[in-house]
Design a protein around this motif. Structure first.
Motif, PDB file in Angstrom:
ATOM      1  N   GLU A  82      33.463  43.453  36.804  1.00  0.00           N
ATOM      2  CA  GLU A  82      34.826  42.912  36.663  1.00  0.00           C
ATOM      3  C   GLU A  82      34.835  41.382  36.638  1.00  0.00           C
ATOM      4  OE1 GLU A  82      36.931  44.805  39.870  1.00  0.00           O
ATOM      5  OE2 GLU A  82      37.150  46.660  38.725  1.00  0.00           O
ATOM      6  N   LYS A 103      38.539  37.061  38.875  1.00  0.00           N
ATOM      7  CA  LYS A 103      37.599  37.315  39.966  1.00  0.00           C
ATOM      8  C   LYS A 103      36.382  36.394  39.853  1.00  0.00           C
ATOM      9  CE  LYS A 103      34.491  40.910  41.737  1.00  0.00           C
ATOM     10  NZ  LYS A 103      34.028  42.305  41.560  1.00  0.00           N
ATOM     11  N   ARG A 106      37.358  32.843  40.806  1.00  0.00           N
ATOM     12  CA  ARG A 106      37.497  32.717  42.263  1.00  0.00           C
ATOM     13  C   ARG A 106      36.130  32.636  42.943  1.00  0.00           C
ATOM     14  NH1 ARG A 106      41.065  36.843  41.704  1.00  0.00           N
ATOM     15  NH2 ARG A 106      39.658  38.264  42.758  1.00  0.00           N
TER      16      ARG A 106
END
Length: 151
Positions: A82, A103, A106
């Protein structure tokens, strides 16, 4: 060539910085179950997004010097984690575009943010002219390094 030559000192400093960034990248990869090529792929995709380049699997494979099968395996792996998503190009529905997932951004900022902050803070000690000189030098080094690689 004299190792104390100022130009050689710059070469050695660039090499040291490169090694440190490489070690950081390897640590990030290990921490998140990635291969170093996965990290390079994410960097290329982030750079593409920043420059407005529409990144396709073929484009990514060229950047990484991977064949089609290797690129597909890489994108499949990043998609399973992901970190990347495939989407259809709205201009040409036959084309697949690659985008970095939030994701991945981050995770990257959580790990690399402190060093980025330190580099930005270090640049505060230089005036605009000095930064322009550093930018011109690094751009020249990047271009000459790219030019010496075998296609």
């Amino acid at each position: 060539m004299d190792e104390r030559d100022p130009a050689m000192e710059l070469v050695h400093l660039l090499r040291a910085v490169t090694v440190e960034f490489d070690l950081l990248g390897a640590e990030f990869a290990a921490r998140h179950g990635l291969h170093p090529t996965d990290v390079r792929a994410l960097i290329h995709l982030l750079d593409a997004a920043r420059s407005g380049t529409r990144a396709t699997p073929g484009w990514l494979g060229e950047q990484l010097r991977l064949n089609s099968a290797g690129t597909t395996a890489l994108v499949d792996r990043l998609e399973r984690l992901e970190l990347v998503r495939r989407s259809r190009d709205t201009v040409d529905r036959r084309r697949v575009l690659l985008e970095v997932e939030e994701k991945a951004t981050r995770l990257g900022w959580a790990f690399f943010g402190p060093v980025i902050d330190e580099v930005v803070a270090a640049s505060d000690d230089f005036d605009a002219g000095e930064l322009a000189t550093v930018r011109r030098f690094l751009t020249s080094v990047l271009e000459s390094t790219r030019a010496t690689r075998t296609p």
